[in-house]
Motif scaffolding. Structure first.
Motif, PDB file in Angstrom:
ATOM      1  N   GLU A   1     -74.963   7.352   3.332  1.00 19.76           N
ATOM      2  CA  GLU A   1     -73.612   7.426   3.874  1.00 19.76           C
ATOM      3  C   GLU A   1     -73.177   6.055   4.378  1.00 19.76           C
ATOM      4  OE1 GLU A   1     -72.644  10.645   6.545  1.00 19.76           O
ATOM      5  OE2 GLU A   1     -74.512  11.620   5.971  1.00 19.76           O
ATOM      6  N   ASN A   2     -71.857   5.866   4.431  1.00 16.58           N
ATOM      7  CA  ASN A   2     -71.332   4.603   4.942  1.00 16.58           C
ATOM      8  C   ASN A   2     -69.959   4.818   5.569  1.00 16.58           C
ATOM      9  OD1 ASN A   2     -69.130   4.005   2.907  1.00 16.58           O
ATOM     10  ND2 ASN A   2     -70.881   4.251   1.547  1.00 16.58           N
ATOM     11  N   ARG A   3     -69.494   3.783   6.232  1.00 19.18           N
ATOM     12  CA  ARG A   3     -68.197   3.832   6.909  1.00 19.18           C
ATOM     13  C   ARG A   3     -67.157   2.948   6.213  1.00 19.18           C
ATOM     14  NH1 ARG A   3     -72.055   3.667  11.289  1.00 19.18           N
ATOM     15  NH2 ARG A   3     -71.949   5.620  12.441  1.00 19.18           N
TER      16      ARG A   3
ATOM     17  N   GLN B   1     -64.871   3.537   3.865  1.00 19.83           N
ATOM     18  CA  GLN B   1     -63.515   4.081   3.779  1.00 19.83           C
ATOM     19  C   GLN B   1     -62.805   4.002   5.132  1.00 19.83           C
ATOM     20  OE1 GLN B   1     -63.136   8.261   2.724  1.00 19.83           O
ATOM     21  NE2 GLN B   1     -61.257   7.800   1.619  1.00 19.83           N
ATOM     22  N   MET B   2     -63.486   4.342   6.204  1.00 15.38           N
ATOM     23  CA  MET B   2     -62.896   4.282   7.532  1.00 15.38           C
ATOM     24  C   MET B   2     -62.503   2.841   7.879  1.00 15.38           C
ATOM     25  SD  MET B   2     -64.680   4.976  11.216  1.00 15.38           S
ATOM     26  CE  MET B   2     -65.509   3.396  11.109  1.00 15.38           C
ATOM     27  N   LEU B   3     -63.398   1.905   7.633  1.00 14.00           N
ATOM     28  CA  LEU B   3     -63.124   0.502   7.935  1.00 14.00           C
ATOM     29  C   LEU B   3     -61.980  -0.027   7.076  1.00 14.00           C
ATOM     30  CD1 LEU B   3     -66.817  -0.691   8.197  1.00 14.00           C
ATOM     31  CD2 LEU B   3     -65.194  -0.507  10.093  1.00 14.00           C
TER      32      LEU B   3
ATOM     33  N   GLU C   1     -67.761   4.626  -1.537  1.00 15.81           N
ATOM     34  CA  GLU C   1     -67.133   5.529  -0.567  1.00 15.81           C
ATOM     35  C   GLU C   1     -67.548   6.977  -0.784  1.00 15.81           C
ATOM     36  OE1 GLU C   1     -63.108   2.981   0.511  1.00 15.81           O
ATOM     37  OE2 GLU C   1     -62.884   4.869  -0.566  1.00 15.81           O
TER      38      GLU C   1
ATOM     39  N   ASP D   1     -73.936  -0.998  11.150  1.00 14.52           N
ATOM     40  CA  ASP D   1     -72.664  -0.404  11.566  1.00 14.52           C
ATOM     41  C   ASP D   1     -71.879   0.149  10.382  1.00 14.52           C
ATOM     42  OD1 ASP D   1     -73.034  -0.920  14.265  1.00 14.52           O
ATOM     43  OD2 ASP D   1     -71.833  -2.758  14.256  1.00 14.52           O
ATOM     44  N   VAL D   2     -72.117  -0.399   9.214  1.00 13.41           N
ATOM     45  CA  VAL D   2     -71.387   0.020   8.009  1.00 13.41           C
ATOM     46  C   VAL D   2     -72.137   1.115   7.255  1.00 13.41           C
ATOM     47  CG1 VAL D   2     -70.420  -0.727   5.798  1.00 13.41           C
ATOM     48  CG2 VAL D   2     -70.329  -2.265   7.779  1.00 13.41           C
TER      49      VAL D   2
ATOM     50  N   ILE E   1     -75.139   4.007   7.030  1.00 17.76           N
ATOM     51  CA  ILE E   1     -75.890   4.955   7.847  1.00 17.76           C
ATOM     52  C   ILE E   1     -77.164   5.312   7.084  1.00 17.76           C
ATOM     53  CG2 ILE E   1     -75.818   7.203   8.982  1.00 17.76           C
ATOM     54  CD1 ILE E   1     -72.617   6.789   8.594  1.00 17.76           C
TER      55      ILE E   1
END
Length: 68
Positions: free
Chosen positions: A2-4, A6-8, A34, A58-59, A61
């Motif tokens: 998983e990653n962030r 798209q949110m970022l 994503e 942070d990016v 997970i």
């Protein structure tokens, strides 16, 4: 993994195409990242984290079970 991303990306009001251009990858790569269908190489993960001024952790997970 998983990653962030798209949110970022959305926080910066970037399209997938905009981010792909900035990172010198294809839009399809961003889509796959994503959606969790593609795990970034260490080089690309570092590039993404640096672009968003975040640490790799942070990016992305990391789940210990994914690494086995």
């Amino acid at each position: 993994m998983e990653n962030r991303i798209q949110m970022l990306r959305k926080e910066r009001k970037l399209t997938q195409s905009d981010l792909a251009l900035e990172l010198e990858v294809t839009r399809q790569t961003i889509i796959s990242l994503e959606n969790g269908r593609y795990n970034a190489s260490l080089i690309l993960a570092h590039k993404i984290a640096r672009y968003f001024d975040r640490s790799i952790e942070d990016v992305f997970i990391f789940d210990e079970e994914d690494g086995e």
